[in-house]
Design an enzyme around this catalytic site. Structure first.
Site, PDB file in Angstrom:
ATOM      1  N   GLU A  58     134.044  19.428  83.424  1.00  0.00           N
ATOM      2  CA  GLU A  58     135.611  19.600  82.830  1.00  0.00           C
ATOM      3  C   GLU A  58     136.284  18.476  82.366  1.00  0.00           C
ATOM      4  O   GLU A  58     137.282  18.766  81.444  1.00  0.00           O
ATOM      5  CB  GLU A  58     136.336  20.237  84.444  1.00  0.00           C
ATOM      6  N   ASP A 209      90.644  14.832  84.383  1.00  0.00           N
ATOM      7  CA  ASP A 209      91.488  15.880  83.150  1.00  0.00           C
ATOM      8  C   ASP A 209      91.643  14.184  82.663  1.00  0.00           C
ATOM      9  O   ASP A 209      92.181  14.548  81.349  1.00  0.00           O
ATOM     10  CB  ASP A 209      92.876  16.895  83.622  1.00  0.00           C
ATOM     11  N   ARG A 216     106.104  16.043  76.093  1.00  0.00           N
ATOM     12  CA  ARG A 216     105.461  15.636  74.719  1.00  0.00           C
ATOM     13  C   ARG A 216     106.536  16.434  74.248  1.00  0.00           C
ATOM     14  O   ARG A 216     106.109  17.897  74.271  1.00  0.00           O
ATOM     15  CB  ARG A 216     104.229  15.216  75.021  1.00  0.00           C
TER      16      ARG A 216
END
Ligand SMILES: NC(=O)c1ccc[n+]([C@@H]2O[C@H](COP(=O)([O-])OP(=O)(O)OC[C@H]3O[C@@H](n4cnc5c(N)ncnc54)[C@H](OP(=O)(O)O)[C@@H]3O)[C@@H](O)[C@H]2O)c1
Length: 370
Positions: A58, A209, A216
């Site tokens: 604001e 993994d 990204r």
């Protein structure tokens, strides 16, 4: 004098929402807030909260106007204006000081210090306050998932993200990195990674993994705080190159949570790589209590953590009732290998206030946990 409400009302608040989103992930521990000032049915000034410590939306909007608002001006703001002195003076004061007589509020502030107080103060001072309802109000609230939780409970917002095949599997087979979802769903995950101040995964996910755990995005790569839950330091190899989270350019943003007494050689490897660790009391299984990890996050001022699995971490977080929110990416693929790691079934989460989004061939179901 009464000024008629604009027929563009929703598009003005929608614009304020779009402005708020410009600060996606940058305002913690504060909420994202956007604001527009409308005169004669036209937006004449805009503002949003850029980051904690900077002007609220604001105030930014009124400063950008650079003059006093015209009589009949309406301020549209996505979140109830604050009513108490924080790092910056209260917005209610700025609104009254500018002579604004009508304010449209996207959603109430759940912060118990404000909750309805800003709206009451404005009304008590003769300002007409219109509270938005319906889908747009829900979107204004949804924007601040992390803030809404943390400010009320004073603990981090723990969200679990899982990508799940149609037959409930998290990977094609054990020990193999798999693509569960397509490119649109993976791009969506990147957006949520950018929102959360921290991401956590279990040791098994790092081993299988070797994830980078960064966001990204088209405008670059961003690394949140990366937390590896690893009681025995099994994700720290002694005779192989280190996984990316311990060796890439962001490694100082990683920390490992381990149990007191875990392998000294592996601790030394982490220390040599410049990766810090945190120690927690060991439980009977040589791990640590995830509730104590959550308390550690709170003590370090983390407002939210995006937990990205794997299967064991997901189950433990669910069983220990530590989760607040679920991101469930559902793929049409089927992984029929009998030993493929499985997700807890969707029904076991007890989702409410859930939302569904189609993402190419996949879909995201997300919602609060009871
Ligand atoms: N589809 C998806 O969304 C998704 C996401 C992530 C991973 N995955 C897949 O899931 C598989 C990996 O899952 P996972 O179940 O094998 O491993 P995981 O859940 O990533 O990690 C489990 C390991 O983390 C450590 N750990 C977790 N909680 C702990 C605690 N409270 N105290 C101490 N240590 C703790 C333990 O290591 P120690 O046993 O050494 O103590 C535990 O064995 C991979 O196939 C991966 O591709 C899928």
């Amino acid at each position: 004098m009464n000024y008629p409400m604009s027929s563009n009302h929703e598009s003005f608040l929608g614009r304020a929402l779009a402005l708020a989103r410009k600060a996606w992930g940058n305002t913690h521990p504060n909420p994202m807030v956007g604001c527009v000032l409308v005169e004669n049915d036209e937006i004449v000034a805009e503002g949003f909260h850029v980051r904690a410590g900077e002007p609220h939306a604001e105030v930014a909007c009124l400063r950008n106007l650079g003059r006093s608002p015209l009589p009949g001006a309406t301020l549209f703001v996505t979140l109830e204006p604050c009513s108490t002195m924080g790092r910056t003076p209260p917005c209610v004061e700025a609104i009254l000081g500018a002579g604004i007589r009508r304010v449209v509020v996207g959603t109430r502030d759940p912060n118990p210090v404000h909750a309805g107080g800003g709206i009451d103060l404005l009304r008590d001072s003769g300002v007409e306050v219109i509270e938005q309802e319906g889908e747009l109000a829900a979107e204004c609230a949804d924007l601040n998932l992390i803030y809404n939780h943390q400010i009320v409970r004073n603990e981090p917002f723990l969200a679990l993200k899982l990508a799940v095949s149609a037959d409930g599997k998290l990977a094609e087979k054990p020990g193999v990195a798999s693509e569960v979802t397509g490119s649109e769903a993976r791009a969506d995950v990147m957006r949520w990674r950018r929102l959360f101040p921290a991401i956590a995964v279990g040791a098994g996910t790092v081993i299988v993994d070797d994830p980078r755990l960064t966001a990204r995005l088209p405008d670059g790569e961003w690394c949140p705080r990366r937390i590896i839950l690893d009681g025995k330091l099994s994700s720290v190899p002694e005779s192989k190159p280190l996984p990316q989270v311990y060796s890439d350019e962001f490694r100082e943003k990683t920390y490992v949570v381990t149990a007191f007494g875990s392998c000294p050689r592996r601790r030394a490897i982490l220390a040599d790589a410049g990766v810090p660790f945190r120690e927690l009391r060991a439980n009977a299984k040589g791990g640590f209590y995830l509730s104590e990890w959550k308390a550690l996050c709170a003590s370090e001022g983390l407002t939210g953590v995006f937990c990205e699995g794997g299967a064991i971490v997901a189950r433990r977080l669910l069983e220990e009732r530590l989760l607040d929110y679920l991101f469930w990416y559902e793929s049409p693929k089927r992984f029929e290998h009998p030993e493929a790691p499985a997700a807890p079934p969707l029904q076991s989460f007890g989702l409410h206030y859930s939302r569904k989004t189609e993402l190419g061939e996949d879909r995201l179901i997300r919602g609060h946990l009871s």
